[in-house]
Design a protein around this motif. Structure first.
Motif, PDB file in Angstrom:
ATOM      1  N   SER A  18      24.695 -35.624  77.669  1.00  0.00           N
ATOM      2  CA  SER A  18      23.759 -34.570  78.054  1.00  0.00           C
ATOM      3  C   SER A  18      24.398 -33.572  79.018  1.00  0.00           C
ATOM      4  O   SER A  18      24.143 -32.366  78.928  1.00  0.00           O
ATOM      5  N   LEU A  19      25.251 -34.053  79.909  1.00  0.00           N
ATOM      6  CA  LEU A  19      25.944 -33.140  80.815  1.00  0.00           C
ATOM      7  C   LEU A  19      26.996 -32.323  80.071  1.00  0.00           C
ATOM      8  O   LEU A  19      27.248 -31.163  80.411  1.00  0.00           O
ATOM      9  N   THR A  20      27.607 -32.924  79.063  1.00  0.00           N
ATOM     10  CA  THR A  20      28.545 -32.174  78.223  1.00  0.00           C
ATOM     11  C   THR A  20      27.864 -30.972  77.611  1.00  0.00           C
ATOM     12  O   THR A  20      28.368 -29.837  77.658  1.00  0.00           O
ATOM     13  N   CYS A  43      29.861 -37.417  72.686  1.00  0.00           N
ATOM     14  CA  CYS A  43      29.321 -36.095  73.012  1.00  0.00           C
ATOM     15  C   CYS A  43      29.250 -35.249  71.741  1.00  0.00           C
ATOM     16  O   CYS A  43      30.243 -34.627  71.348  1.00  0.00           O
ATOM     17  N   GLY A  44      28.076 -35.231  71.112  1.00  0.00           N
ATOM     18  CA  GLY A  44      27.926 -34.555  69.824  1.00  0.00           C
ATOM     19  C   GLY A  44      27.269 -33.199  69.869  1.00  0.00           C
ATOM     20  O   GLY A  44      27.041 -32.582  68.830  1.00  0.00           O
ATOM     21  N   HIS A  45      26.938 -32.715  71.049  1.00  0.00           N
ATOM     22  CA  HIS A  45      26.309 -31.400  71.188  1.00  0.00           C
ATOM     23  C   HIS A  45      27.053 -30.617  72.268  1.00  0.00           C
ATOM     24  O   HIS A  45      27.390 -31.187  73.313  1.00  0.00           O
ATOM     25  N   PRO A  46      27.300 -29.330  72.008  1.00  0.00           N
ATOM     26  CA  PRO A  46      27.066 -28.576  70.779  1.00  0.00           C
ATOM     27  C   PRO A  46      27.887 -29.128  69.604  1.00  0.00           C
ATOM     28  O   PRO A  46      28.937 -29.749  69.815  1.00  0.00           O
ATOM     29  N   ALA A  47      27.403 -28.888  68.397  1.00  0.00           N
ATOM     30  CA  ALA A  47      28.041 -29.465  67.217  1.00  0.00           C
ATOM     31  C   ALA A  47      29.475 -28.988  67.029  1.00  0.00           C
ATOM     32  O   ALA A  47      30.301 -29.697  66.459  1.00  0.00           O
ATOM     33  N   ASP A  48      29.772 -27.783  67.503  1.00  0.00           N
ATOM     34  CA  ASP A  48      31.115 -27.216  67.311  1.00  0.00           C
ATOM     35  C   ASP A  48      32.008 -27.419  68.533  1.00  0.00           C
ATOM     36  O   ASP A  48      33.028 -26.738  68.675  1.00  0.00           O
ATOM     37  N   LEU A  49      31.659 -28.338  69.413  1.00  0.00           N
ATOM     38  CA  LEU A  49      32.439 -28.561  70.623  1.00  0.00           C
ATOM     39  C   LEU A  49      33.870 -28.978  70.277  1.00  0.00           C
ATOM     40  O   LEU A  49      34.088 -29.952  69.568  1.00  0.00           O
TER      41      LEU A  49
END
Length: 236
Positions: free
Chosen positions: A9-11, A29-35
């Motif tokens: 969530s912090l990511t 860390c799956g969000h944002p999807a394009d990270l």
């Protein structure tokens, strides 16, 4: 500035608020999807050496999701580690501002954080209030207990979870006891255990089941702005 995040969530909060600061994040860390950053292992088993190689100015973590020995190793190596402690919505909003403004050096709160505050200020709990059991794991069954962020969000929406007074924050409770608790519904998030329509509701025959987004129930970040709407729709 270079930031490594050990909390999904912090990511998302840092990536959305200050694009370009993040240089490392966990495998979860799956969000944002394009990270597009270096992955440094899991929340419970980060690769300390990989983090050190990234030369971050700041590592953001959470006292619940990350292990103290890992955080101590990072500090001992000379890194600055900011650890969040979240038990309820006001605490989450305050910690997000601390991380983003004080830790990451943003000049002001991001717009989404103000939107999240306004969205939750507008929430009025539905009546009559309902009583719920809220499993977060099975094999063994574990539920929300005392002083949890997710429990606070549910209470604001008019759902009181039955183990809020338990001495443990995530107690193990036998399934027979959960079934006999007198709950009006069972709330089944899709994380940390991924409950689905085919995995979870069948354990509570005759009890309405609400499958909810774990990101909106347990994450403190940009998802908070839409969480009241998303959660309320799932709880109906």
């Amino acid at each position: 500035m270079r930031v490594v995040s050990l909390v999904p969530s912090l990511t998302e909060a840092v990536a959305v608020s200050a694009p370009g600061l993040l240089v490392g994040a966990t495998d979860w860390c799956g969000h944002p999807a394009d990270l597009d950053v270096v992955r440094i292992g899991g929340t419970k088993n980060p690769d300390v050496e990989a983090i050190l190689r990234l030369r971050p100015d700041l590592v953001v973590a959470n006292e619940e999701e990350n292990r103290e020995p890992d955080l101590a190793a990072l500090r001992q190596a000379g890194l600055t580690v900011m650890v969040t402690v979240v038990r309820d919505l006001p605490g989450a909003l305050a910690e997000l501002e601390r991380v983003l403004v004080d830790g990451c050096g943003l000049g002001a709160r991001p717009a989404w954080l103000d939107a999240a505050r306004e969205a939750w200020d507008a929430v009025r709990p539905e009546a009559p209030r309902r009583k719920a059991v809220v499993p977060v794991w099975r094999r063994p069954w574990m539920v929300l207990g005392r002083d949890t962020f997710a429990g606070d969000l549910l209470a604001r929406l008019g759902v009181d979870h039955l183990h809020a007074g338990h001495p443990e924050r995530y107690p193990r409770v036998p399934l027979d006891e959960l079934r006999a608790s007198g709950a009006d519904l069972v709330v089944l998030p899709d994380e940390p255990y991924r409950f689905t329509a085919d995995d979870g509701p069948e354990a509570f025959p005759g009890l309405p089941a609400a499958l909810v987004s774990g990101r909106h129930l347990t994450w403190y970040g940009p998802s908070l702005a839409e969480a009241p709407r998303v959660l309320r729709a799932a709880l109906r």
